[in-house]
Design a protein around this motif. Structure first.
Motif, PDB file in Angstrom:
ATOM      1  N   ARG A  47       9.076  21.067  29.619  1.00  0.00           N
ATOM      2  CA  ARG A  47       8.345  22.252  30.087  1.00  0.00           C
ATOM      3  C   ARG A  47       7.698  21.943  31.432  1.00  0.00           C
ATOM      4  N   THR A  48       7.563  22.979  32.268  1.00  0.00           N
ATOM      5  CA  THR A  48       6.831  22.798  33.527  1.00  0.00           C
ATOM      6  C   THR A  48       5.362  22.584  33.189  1.00  0.00           C
ATOM      7  N   PRO A  49       4.586  22.009  34.113  1.00  0.00           N
ATOM      8  CA  PRO A  49       3.156  21.813  33.831  1.00  0.00           C
ATOM      9  C   PRO A  49       2.430  23.114  33.453  1.00  0.00           C
ATOM     10  N   ASP A  50       2.736  24.211  34.135  1.00  0.00           N
ATOM     11  CA  ASP A  50       2.083  25.479  33.803  1.00  0.00           C
ATOM     12  C   ASP A  50       2.494  25.971  32.420  1.00  0.00           C
ATOM     13  N   GLU A  51       3.786  25.904  32.134  1.00  0.00           N
ATOM     14  CA  GLU A  51       4.269  26.313  30.807  1.00  0.00           C
ATOM     15  C   GLU A  51       3.649  25.437  29.720  1.00  0.00           C
ATOM     16  N   ALA A  52       3.629  24.142  29.966  1.00  0.00           N
ATOM     17  CA  ALA A  52       3.081  23.204  28.986  1.00  0.00           C
ATOM     18  C   ALA A  52       1.606  23.492  28.727  1.00  0.00           C
ATOM     19  N   GLY A  53       0.851  23.736  29.787  1.00  0.00           N
ATOM     20  CA  GLY A  53      -0.575  24.028  29.627  1.00  0.00           C
ATOM     21  C   GLY A  53      -0.824  25.318  28.871  1.00  0.00           C
ATOM     22  N   ASP A  54      -0.085  26.362  29.234  1.00  0.00           N
ATOM     23  CA  ASP A  54      -0.255  27.650  28.555  1.00  0.00           C
ATOM     24  C   ASP A  54       0.156  27.568  27.091  1.00  0.00           C
ATOM     25  N   LEU A  55       1.289  26.946  26.835  1.00  0.00           N
ATOM     26  CA  LEU A  55       1.774  26.851  25.463  1.00  0.00           C
ATOM     27  C   LEU A  55       0.870  25.947  24.620  1.00  0.00           C
TER      28      LEU A  55
ATOM     29  N   LEU B 237       7.099  30.401  18.774  1.00  0.00           N
ATOM     30  CA  LEU B 237       6.592  30.188  20.142  1.00  0.00           C
ATOM     31  C   LEU B 237       7.362  29.075  20.850  1.00  0.00           C
ATOM     32  N   LEU B 238       7.604  28.008  20.144  1.00  0.00           N
ATOM     33  CA  LEU B 238       8.293  26.879  20.761  1.00  0.00           C
ATOM     34  C   LEU B 238       9.738  27.198  21.081  1.00  0.00           C
ATOM     35  N   ASN B 239      10.336  28.082  20.324  1.00  0.00           N
ATOM     36  CA  ASN B 239      11.733  28.454  20.559  1.00  0.00           C
ATOM     37  C   ASN B 239      11.884  29.563  21.594  1.00  0.00           C
ATOM     38  N   ALA B 240      10.782  30.184  21.987  1.00  0.00           N
ATOM     39  CA  ALA B 240      10.859  31.318  22.937  1.00  0.00           C
ATOM     40  C   ALA B 240      11.211  30.841  24.324  1.00  0.00           C
TER      41      ALA B 240
END
Length: 190
Positions: free
Chosen positions: A145-153, A187-190
């Motif tokens: 995941r990108t840093p932004d995606e990782a943080g949001d998720l 959520l993880l599969n989205a």
């Protein structure tokens, strides 16, 4: 500090952790902590000159570290984020059931009680949540995941876990955690 002093200090922190998690900051008196920790009154102020706030802060920090270590240890041992989230939720649900639903999140009750009134304890709670979120985000980033995606998720997953723990404790049922677990997979599969 002598070994006996270290042991007394550790017993007081352990007693405070257990009692505060079960009843919250305002639901626990120092006499109860002293009794549960098998310590004389003088040792409380010797080891915790800041009184109840210092003892609670150290108890919360220890609890926060325990969950952080759980997340990071599982992250290192498991192949992916999905397995990590499932294992964390299982561990927390098991912990709650084994304690007869007196345990849930070791931080949540105090965070809700003192967030607006006690800056030092609010900071300890916020630091614990930040650490857990960072541990989840680190794993998500390692999975691509990108840093932004990782943080949001990571924030969303932590919110889901925390909410499920509150509902499970209130309902004295593992069902909210099982439902949240299924939602986390979506959520993880989205």
């Amino acid at each position: 500090m002598a070994v006996k002093g270290d042991e007394t200090r550790a017993r007081l922190i352990a007693a405070a952790r257990t009692l505060i998690e079960a009843r919250g900051y305002f639901g626990v008196g120092l006499n109860e902590v002293l009794e549960a920790g098998k310590a004389p009154r003088g040792s409380l102020y010797h080891h915790f000159p800041g009184g109840k706030d210092q003892l609670a802060a150290e108890a919360l920090a220890a609890s926060g570290k325990e969950i952080d270590d759980l997340i990071r240890g599982l992250a290192d041992a498991l192949p992916g984020t999905r397995e990590l989230i499932e294992a964390v939720m299982d561990a927390l649900a098991d912990r709650m059931e084994e304690a007869g639903y007196t345990k849930g999140c070791p931080i949540a009750t105090v965070a809700l009680e003192v967030a607006a009134t006690n800056d030092s304890l609010q900071k300890v709670c916020a630091d614990a949540y930040t650490g857990w979120q960072r541990a989840l985000a680190d794993r998500l980033a390692a999975d691509g995941r990108t840093p932004d995606e990782a943080g949001d998720l990571a924030s969303s997953l932590l919110s889901l876990i925390e909410g499920a723990l509150v509902l499970a404790r209130a309902q004295r049922s593992r069902t909210p955690i099982e439902r949240a677990r299924r939602t986390a997979v979506i959520l993880l599969n989205a």
